[in-house]
Motif scaffolding. Structure first.
Motif, PDB file in Angstrom:
ATOM      1  N   ARG A  55       2.345   2.671 -13.945  1.00  0.00           N
ATOM      2  CA  ARG A  55       1.499   3.482 -13.057  1.00  0.00           C
ATOM      3  C   ARG A  55       2.076   3.569 -11.653  1.00  0.00           C
ATOM      4  NH1 ARG A  55      -4.015   1.081 -15.599  1.00  0.00           N
ATOM      5  NH2 ARG A  55      -3.766   2.166 -17.568  1.00  0.00           N
ATOM      6  N   ARG A  56       1.713   4.642 -10.961  1.00  0.00           N
ATOM      7  CA  ARG A  56       2.110   4.906  -9.576  1.00  0.00           C
ATOM      8  C   ARG A  56       3.608   5.185  -9.453  1.00  0.00           C
ATOM      9  NH1 ARG A  56      -2.205   5.473  -7.365  1.00  0.00           N
ATOM     10  NH2 ARG A  56      -2.386   4.877  -5.230  1.00  0.00           N
ATOM     11  N   GLN A  57       4.179   5.734 -10.524  1.00  0.00           N
ATOM     12  CA  GLN A  57       5.600   6.095 -10.520  1.00  0.00           C
ATOM     13  C   GLN A  57       5.802   7.581 -10.816  1.00  0.00           C
ATOM     14  OE1 GLN A  57       8.073   3.379 -12.841  1.00  0.00           O
ATOM     15  NE2 GLN A  57       6.478   1.825 -12.687  1.00  0.00           N
TER      16      GLN A  57
END
Length: 149
Positions: A92-94
């Motif tokens: 996540r958050r990539q």
């Protein structure tokens, strides 16, 4: 971390099943890895959905989205329902979810679809912010209903 998004095939079942099982657990369902594998296998066997898979440079699954074909009778056009979107916690958050959404839109356009639709929980503010940042618009004209059978 670089990654690629591609259309999944039945040969990806062993990679997809744990992600799909994690997706279901995110929504409060008990783990059922064999059930997840069987459900996805049936979608592939009957050509009932399209699954896009994001993998890292080593081929490890990072996330997926599943699209179902629909039609709009009023507009007399094909549409797609983006029913499932999930990114594994470590990925996540990539930018994986955004890449999956962009690829879903590209695929729908290439298939001649007029639109994509999705639903998310009213309290899922992070997802709503992502969708809106990519040009998705919240429906202000229609209410959605469901009948449990």
């Amino acid at each position: 971390m670089p990654f690629q998004v591609r259309q999944a095939t039945v040969h990806d079942l062993d990679t997809l099943a744990p992600l799909f099982d994690g997706y279901r657990q995110f929504y409060g369902k008990p783990s059922d890895l064999e059930g997840a594998r069987a459900f996805l296998g049936a979608r592939f066997a009957h050509q009932q959905s399209l699954i896009l898979l994001a993998c890292d440079a080593q081929g490890r699954a990072m996330g997926f989205t599943q699209l179902y074909p629909l039609f709009s009778s009023v507009r007399m056009v094909r549409t797609w329902l983006l029913n499932d979107l999930f990114v594994a916690a470590p990925a996540r958050r990539q930018g994986v979810a955004a890449a999956l959404l962009r690829e879903a839109a590209a695929h729908a356009r290439a298939m001649g679809a007029a639109s994509l639709s999705l639903s998310t929980a009213l309290d899922n503010a992070p997802a709503q912010a992502l969708y809106e940042s990519l040009g998705w618009q919240r429906d202000r004209q229609f209410c959605e209903y469901a009948l449990t059978l």
